[in-house]
Design an enzyme around this catalytic site. Structure first.
Site: not given
Ligand SMILES: [Zn+2]
Ligand SMILES: [Zn+2]
Length: 333
Positions: A42, A45, A252
């Site tokens: 993340t 990202h 997920l």
């Molecule tokens: Zn994370």
């Protein structure tokens, strides 16, 4: 002690380690000295602008540390805690119906407010979960990804004796392998990386394969539960095909915002394959902390490298090293 170093996302594409004031805990907040903070997909990202971000925030949502200022709370100074980064508002329509991970005003530490890639971090005391003093400090950084995996595996609800296919050999995938094995499933890990296949075998997978073909050779009828943990469009699209008729799929993995995947509804309908998605960690952080504290989840082999705070910005801006599972930042190391 007034200034500290912190790795901040100035804006998408611009991440730097800068000097900033040490935060002062606000009402209901504690200040911790960060011991370990994991670099997650993340974060990459966020850097690439593939996940909504707020400018000028310190990243790091997977971290733990020692309470050095308990503010106006009753948490003892010196306690080791892990931070549940998601602070639900408790009053919106989703919170009021118990769907706190869908909170319309969620404030995530390390995304919307300053996180753990810093020497110190302040966050709400209600989001701190205590960890044992004897625990290896590096392990505390794994509570958040384990909590997210637990939520997904709760949705998948693997039963003893079921065949569970985990796609993706990152932290989430290797935790999913362990949770499925603890649930009594027959577990297969599908990942192209030979190193991650080996980690899968070491952490509880009965089979570890590198291709769809190899998976089908072992389970020609498919899996009862397929858990997509790779966050790749091709494997999300593949997941229902590897589920048996009447099986379940839980996604997920996080794909870039806007990316599309196509399904064949007739096939999913005709075989009644259930397709689920799992988001964040509602009410699972304390369970994750307990499992890491008591050693029922193996973490140490998932630590690929530890790095200094000065190296964090570059490590986030670049893809993970080949075969890397988790790089852990030691802001005070
Ligand atoms: Zn994370
Ligand atoms: Zn809410």
């Amino acid at each position: 002690m007034t200034a500290m170093r912190a790795t901040r996302l100035i804006k998408a594409g611009d991440i730097r380690t800068v000097e900033v004031p040490v935060p002062t805990p606000g009402p209901g907040e504690i200040l911790i000295r960060v011991e370990a903070a994991g670099i997650c997909g993340t974060d990459r990202h966020l850097f690439k602008g593939e996940f909504p971000s707020v400018p000028n925030k310190t990243l790091g949502h997977e971290f733990s540390g020692i309470v050095i200022d308990s503010g106006d709370t009753d948490i003892a100074e010196g306690t080791r805690v892990t931070c549940d980064p998601n602070t639900w508002c408790g009053t919106c329509a989703q919170c009021l119906r118990g769907r706190v991970n869908l909170c319309e005003k969620n404030v995530a530490t390390g995304i919307h407010r300053d996180g753990g890639f810093a020497e110190f971090c302040a966050f709400p005391a209600t989001k701190a979960v205590a960890l044992p003093e004897r625990l290896d400090p590096l392990l505390g950084a794994f509570c958040e990804p384990l909590a997210c995996t637990l939520h997904g595996m709760d949705i998948g609800a693997a039963m003893p004796g079921e065949r569970v296919l985990i796609i993706g050999g990152g932290v989430i995938g290797l935790f999913a392998v362990q949770i499925a094995a603890l649930a009594g499933g027959e577990v297969m890990l599908l990942t192209r990386s030979a190193g991650k296949q080996q980690l899968g075998r070491e952490t509880g997978a009965h089979h570890a394969v590198g291709s769809e073909k190899a998976c089908r050779e072992i389970w020609p009828d498919g899996a009862d539960l397929v858990v997509e943990c790779a966050g790749v469009a091709d494997t999300v699209a593949l997941s229902p095909h590897l589920a048996r008729s009447g099986g379940r799929v839980v996604v997920l993995g996080v794909l870039p915002d806007g990316e599309q995947v196509s399904f064949e509804p007739f096939d999913l309908l005709f075989r009644e394959v259930q397709l689920h998605f799992s988001f964040l960690n509602p009410f699972t952080h304390a369970r994750a902390a307990r499992m890491i504290a008591d050693g029922s989840i193996v973490v140490a082999p998932l630590i690929s490298r530890t790095i200094k705070l000065e190296e964090a910005a570059q490590a986030i801006a670049e893809p993970p090293l080949p075969g890397e599972v988790r790089a852990i930042v030691l802001p005070n190391g």
